[in-house]
Design a protein around this motif. Structure first.
Motif: not given
Ligand code: PLP
Length: 402
Positions: A74-76, A79, A104, A155, A180, A182-183, A203, A205-206
């Motif tokens: 995942g993104a955590t 990162n 984040h 986010n 990062d 993710v969004q 990631t 799931h987003k």
């Molecule tokens: C959701 C999110 C994360 C974390 O991602 P996970 O896959 O849930 O660990 C990191 N950075 C941003 C900007 C996010 O929105």
């Protein structure tokens, strides 16, 4: 007639798995259950082939090469790997990292830890619109700077940072640039080459894929980025991330990326339309509502607004058939205003009474219209009960008479 309740409008927190993604994943739980690292039989080969196909789908979405994609949980984790991996690998070159205040927590807390290990971290401020000033970045760079970590899109407020300018500065100064994203990935066009990005977190799931599956893009040429692993073991993922690959998750993540690639243009236009309808519907019928963050440099699916003269908790309780997030975070039993809104200069009260609307693929116009009606209804009712609102209105009224 009538919408199905509750309505989900919190798509920055997570998204529903697209049925097409789930269908792509299903065979990899049973019929095709092989370990992608098994080199001696067809079960392994089939799994490996599926993983490589997903790697290609993800690479294509951000204009990278498949070999530059490292799968994570995942993104955590992505990162953490980017920050800690670069920090350790380049520690001889320097110990300075530049980031910014609205990142984040997975970035901020990792930076905090690196700070305890002797790294110097600069946290750039943001303006009222939520964006950093590229000149601040330029000035913050020293000969000891090894990494710039600035998120693509926030986010909470959906604000998009000046990524291309940041990439240009990083390139010019010879400093690695990690974002990062993710969004942003799957929502707006991302191109690691045009934007001079060296590392990028995303990631599943987003973007309507499964939870527990992410990736880190690591540039392989011009420059070739090296990383120290944070998880040691069998040497999977070019030694950067050991551990048996989550094959069904990766297949779903890849499929989700492909769907975004094919549908992004149309989807973002549709969501922008819904978001603008939501904004106009609320702002047209209520006074003293304020947008948090830039409205122009913003994800098409985000609206974050503060409602003056209402209490945040009552507001959320009032619209409890709509799943949204507020500008308050629960930290050790106490409600704290969002650090992101605080960084924009939003006051404590106005942060508490803010709502983040995150529109997504499965939201409809009927849902948006329902949400408008609920929000207007609840805010109006709460304000009628509020003596503060009466006083404020009288003040405005009398100042207009003068
Ligand atoms: C959701 C999110 C994360 C974390 O991602 P996970 O896959 O849930 O660990 C990191 N950075 C941003 C900007 C996010 O929105």
């Amino acid at each position: 007639m009538g919408v199905k309740l509750p309505i989900y409008m919190d798509n920055h927190a997570t998204t529903q798995v697209d049925p097409r993604v789930m269908n792509a994943m299903l065979p990899y739980f049973n019929e095709k259950f092989g370990n992608a690292a098994s080199r001696n039989h067809s079960f392994g080969w089939a799994a490996e082939e599926a993983v490589e196909s997903a790697r290609g789908q993800l690479a294509k979405l951000i204009h990278a090469a498949p070999k530059e994609i490292i799968f994570t949980s995942g993104a955590t984790e992505s990162n953490n790997l980017a920050l800690k991996g670069v920090a350790e690998m380049y520690s001889e070159k320097g110990n300075h990292i530049i980031t910014q205040v609205t990142e984040h927590k997975a970035v901020l807390d990792t930076c905090k830890r690196l700070g305890r290990y002797g790294y110097q971290v600069t946290y750039l401020p943001v303006a009222k619109d939520g964006r950093i000033d590229p000149d601040d970045l330029r000035r913050a760079i020293t000969p000891k700077t090894i990494l710039i970590a600035i998120m693509y899109a926030n986010n909470e407020i959906g604000v998009i940072q000046p990524i291309e300018e940041i990439g240009k500065i990083a390139k010019e100064k010879g400093v690695l640039f990690f974002t990062d994203a993710v969004q942003a990935v799957g929502k707006v066009p991302v191109d690691v080459n045009r934007e001079n990005v060296d590392l990028l977190a995303m990631t599943g799931h987003k973007i309507y894929g499964p939870k527990g599956c992410g990736a880190l893009y690591v540039r392989r040429r011009n420059p070739r980025v090296q990383l120290t692993a944070i998880i040691d073991g069998g040497g999977h993922e070019r030694g950067m991330r050991s551990g048996t690959l989550n094959v069904p998750g990766i297949v779903g993540f890849g499929k989700a990326a492909e769907l975004c690639q094919n549908e992004m243009a149309k989807e973002s236009e549709r969501l922008r339309g819904l978001r603008d309808r939501l904004k106009e519907g609320i702002f047209g019928r209520l006074d003293e509502v304020y947008v948090n963050g830039s409205m122009t440099c913003r994800l098409p699916n985000n609206l974050n607004a503060s409602f003056a003269h209402v209490e945040g908790e009552s507001l959320l309780m009032g619209i409890n058939d709509v799943a949204v997030s507020s500008g308050s975070a629960c930290t050790s039993a106490k409600m704290e205003p969002s650090y992101v809104l605080k960084a924009l200069g939003v006051g404590e009260e106005m942060a508490h009474s803010s709502i983040r609307f995150g529109l997504g693929r499965f939201n409809t116009q009927e849902e948006v219209d329902y949400v408008i009606q609920r929000v207007v209804e609840v805010v109006s009712r709460l304000r009628e009960l509020s003596p503060l609102y009466e006083t404020a209105k009288e003040r405005v009224h009398s100042s207009k008479m003068n």
